[in-house]
Design a protein around this motif. Structure first.
Motif, PDB file in Angstrom:
ATOM      1  N   VAL A   1       9.807   5.904  52.678  1.00 32.86           N
ATOM      2  CA  VAL A   1       9.218   6.716  51.778  1.00 32.86           C
ATOM      3  C   VAL A   1       9.566   8.193  52.127  1.00 32.86           C
ATOM      4  CG1 VAL A   1       7.178   8.117  50.957  1.00 32.86           C
ATOM      5  CG2 VAL A   1       7.605   5.289  50.868  1.00 32.86           C
ATOM      6  N   GLU A   2       9.239   8.291  53.624  1.00 30.13           N
ATOM      7  CA  GLU A   2       9.535   9.846  54.173  1.00 30.13           C
ATOM      8  C   GLU A   2      10.829  10.067  54.266  1.00 30.13           C
ATOM      9  OE1 GLU A   2       7.516   9.793  57.926  1.00 30.13           O
ATOM     10  OE2 GLU A   2       5.459   9.488  57.093  1.00 30.13           O
ATOM     11  N   HIS A   3      11.910   9.191  54.806  1.00 28.28           N
ATOM     12  CA  HIS A   3      13.347   9.459  54.954  1.00 28.28           C
ATOM     13  C   HIS A   3      14.439   9.249  53.794  1.00 28.28           C
ATOM     14  CE1 HIS A   3      12.662  10.376  59.253  1.00 28.28           C
ATOM     15  NE2 HIS A   3      11.607   9.687  59.020  1.00 28.28           N
ATOM     16  N   ARG A   4      13.434   8.544  52.703  1.00 29.44           N
ATOM     17  CA  ARG A   4      14.294   8.238  51.626  1.00 29.44           C
ATOM     18  C   ARG A   4      15.596   7.253  51.931  1.00 29.44           C
ATOM     19  NH1 ARG A   4      13.354   9.602  46.856  1.00 29.44           N
ATOM     20  NH2 ARG A   4      11.222  10.193  46.591  1.00 29.44           N
TER      21      ARG A   4
ATOM     22  N   ARG B   1       9.186   2.375  43.410  1.00 28.40           N
ATOM     23  CA  ARG B   1      10.426   3.193  43.659  1.00 28.40           C
ATOM     24  C   ARG B   1      11.030   3.442  41.922  1.00 28.40           C
ATOM     25  NH1 ARG B   1      12.542   6.457  45.089  1.00 28.40           N
ATOM     26  NH2 ARG B   1      14.677   5.791  45.578  1.00 28.40           N
TER      27      ARG B   1
ATOM     28  N   GLU C   1       8.718   5.521  39.727  1.00 21.94           N
ATOM     29  CA  GLU C   1       8.683   6.794  40.423  1.00 21.94           C
ATOM     30  C   GLU C   1      10.171   7.722  40.019  1.00 21.94           C
ATOM     31  OE1 GLU C   1       7.745   6.631  44.621  1.00 21.94           O
ATOM     32  OE2 GLU C   1       9.880   7.485  45.117  1.00 21.94           O
ATOM     33  N   GLU C   2      11.145   6.632  39.827  1.00 20.95           N
ATOM     34  CA  GLU C   2      12.392   7.256  39.310  1.00 20.95           C
ATOM     35  C   GLU C   2      12.663   7.455  37.810  1.00 20.95           C
ATOM     36  OE1 GLU C   2      14.983   8.768  41.000  1.00 20.95           O
ATOM     37  OE2 GLU C   2      14.030   8.538  43.008  1.00 20.95           O
TER      38      GLU C   2
ATOM     39  N   ILE D   1      19.576   2.152  42.322  1.00 20.77           N
ATOM     40  CA  ILE D   1      18.514   1.757  42.941  1.00 20.77           C
ATOM     41  C   ILE D   1      18.192   0.283  43.118  1.00 20.77           C
ATOM     42  CG2 ILE D   1      15.799   2.054  43.249  1.00 20.77           C
ATOM     43  CD1 ILE D   1      16.176   4.757  41.913  1.00 20.77           C
TER      44      ILE D   1
ATOM     45  N   GLU E   1      18.162  -1.110  46.982  1.00 22.07           N
ATOM     46  CA  GLU E   1      16.872  -1.721  47.564  1.00 22.07           C
ATOM     47  C   GLU E   1      16.722  -3.162  47.378  1.00 22.07           C
ATOM     48  OE1 GLU E   1      14.676  -0.027  48.836  1.00 22.07           O
ATOM     49  OE2 GLU E   1      15.128   2.089  48.397  1.00 22.07           O
TER      50      GLU E   1
END
Lengths: 155, 155, 155, 155, 155, 155
Positions: free
Chosen positions: B132-135, E32, E35-36, E72, E76
């Motif tokens: 999440v932080e570093h995408r 994710r 969120e996108e 994505i 992912e």
């Protein structure tokens, strides 16, 4: 690109995600949709956002019934959106034959492709009625109906 | 009759059939039960009477927490009955090791049986936070953490 | 509207509702369809009318194989109707690399998008064969193959 | 409290929650456990915490095999805990009968309760082998085997 | 062929078969994608070849987001192929109304068709926040919000 | 270790794996078992050996009914083994209250724990009958019944 010697038509598939509905309503909606002309109705378990154990409602319909069935989905369920697509459907030719069992007559549904029987099965509702009335196991009724059909075919 | 060299304890399994509950409540109940000490909580799709697509809620608990968790199930769900049984549980010995990735440290959970490592895995929450932080893709973080662990082990 | 740098083709999706078929036949049909060129085959649990725990059979096929695979579905299952639709499919570029493990060689399947590796995995059948022959846990074989790949990549 | 005229024994049920395992490993583990003496092995879809689509592995075992099978579960899967309980099991008396089909012999498994046949079915592996060798639909082989059995019984 | 008095648009449905992915990644991917900009994301249990208990990932998207969301999915998850089709979607008109409960305000989502309210429901997140803050059962909060709405409507 | 102020009894759980049964029989068996005194009956999708999409049948019974219900399972299904265990069950105190809706009376089932109402719900069959007779959406009937109950409680 279709299998030879089967009928082809177009059906409309309606789908709705149910992630906030009392499951009691589901069985009722299935019955309502079938009664109103849906070709088939079924649910599939779906794992939805926020860990909701929802259901995906799918309805197969004749294209001319799609609008009416969509309205029923909106009125009877909690969904805010109904999706729709058309699909081609191939169906086998089928006919019925009556056979006798110890407890009465049962229809056999016989499907064939290119003139060859590919599947036969005793009609569920006929067998169920006999099982209930005569208090015999349903599978015994089905089995005897199959036996009667096979004896007749090979006779 | 138990595998040698693992810990054995008794846990209580709580189960409730949910056939008339809004699925939105399910995710919330899972969180509540975990927060209150449940060892694990999960749902399974169940086809219930009258064609209801229900869910079977299962809670694994320490025996001393069973009464409290049962009360939460009654308060938070629509069920009128909670079933309970005890089961023996064997668990592997586990330990933690820290490894470094491009984006920061990740704990590796290492399980072993009879002195042999049988399983290791990067801690999900550590990897998720980095992703999440570093995408970066979560699976890339997990993969790099595994790589770092393997380099360390074989070094 | 497609992701850059991936291949795009059209596939045909075949579906059949199975609500009166012996589940033993299902596994066999999967194998038959794969053997006859299906790209993928899978089943999903479906709650059908009259409380039947049926299965939805889905087959992904090249359009030119659809008619042949439809005939197999009709011959091998109990369905009376097969639905068909076309979908666009994007696939990642993939290549293979060999790595050595303690027990022999394993192929690694490597997928990439826009020149970046997005996924890699040891080939299941290679690992399974080693696991069976050498009586080691499958996950240990997979793990060692990944390790060998990562060592090679970073070397 | 048991049905008269059936055999009763005690079996051990082993269960493990798999929420972080590659599904490829699952099919392999099923085979391994059956090969090592498990009476039956199956998976059920489970919706686990943090929205994980996991699986509940269930193994039915003779009590004397439970420890060994538990070790296999630990070695081959990612679980850190295996649960165990004993259950009483009633089984029907069964016997085998050979019948002839167009393509060769098939065994029929016949189960009975209190001297009455309650179920019969052609052996899957016999039918599958014929279907593969003679390239006939599996359900046709099964159907002919049933027919041969019924002719023989009523003869 | 659409129900009168509802909005109709076109959405893109993305699907990927996941038969070799750690289920831990699934929940993360859902978050994710939402969120996108995904309209909805859900998983369904699927029985895949070689007895793999996989998952079918389905994403509903605005057509203009499909390419981005596909990327994505590739980055992912472990999938090598993403399928895509367009569907028509009908949605009900909806509006919001605020009601007061013992513990604070809650929005009620009200859907209507042809001017008639067909569904209303308290907003999940509002109720959840109250349940967490005030330590009251979620279903009690939802129930009180419904009661407040009904009092207001009939007042 | 039980929640205070609820009733506790012992029930018998019967389970059978169905991996070779026509799903049509399943719905019938559910009805038969309920009619013969089962407390509840449900099915869960199970992925069985050789890639069979089977079902796990679960029956909750009073201990004194277990033998009789087991015989029905053997007679009506294809299983060769029925498993049995006892579990403790806690149930909430419940009572009934009648309320009036536009279309007639509906019973409300009210459950309470330690003197506090934890759940109330309109009786499904009452609401269904009204929905069928008056051709109104089931969820509208349920909603009005809840409204009538809440007005009465707070009056």
């Amino acid at each position: 690109m279709l299998a030879a010697n089967t009928a082809t038509d177009t059906i409309t598939v309606l789908q709705a995600n149910l992630d906030d509905m009392n499951p009691q309503v589901f069985g009722y909606v299935m019955d309502r949709l079938l009664e109103e002309g849906a070709l088939d109705v079924f649910g599939m378990p779906a794992q939805m956002k926020k860990n909701r154990p929802g259901a995906l409602l799918t309805v197969l319909a004749k294209p001319e019934d799609a609008a009416r069935l969509t309205q029923i989905i909106f009125r009877e369920t909690t969904t805010l959106g109904v999706r729709q697509r058309d699909e081609r459907r191939q169906t086998l030719a089928r006919k019925w034959q009556n056979v006798n069992t110890t407890w009465g007559g049962v229809r056999i549904k016989i499907a064939s492709m290119n003139g060859t029987v590919t599947h036969y099965a005793p009609e569920y509702e006929d067998c169920r009625r006999i099982a209930v009335e005569h208090r015999v196991p349903l599978k015994e009724v089905m089995s005897e109906a199959v036996e009667a059909y096979l004896r007749g075919s090979s006779g």
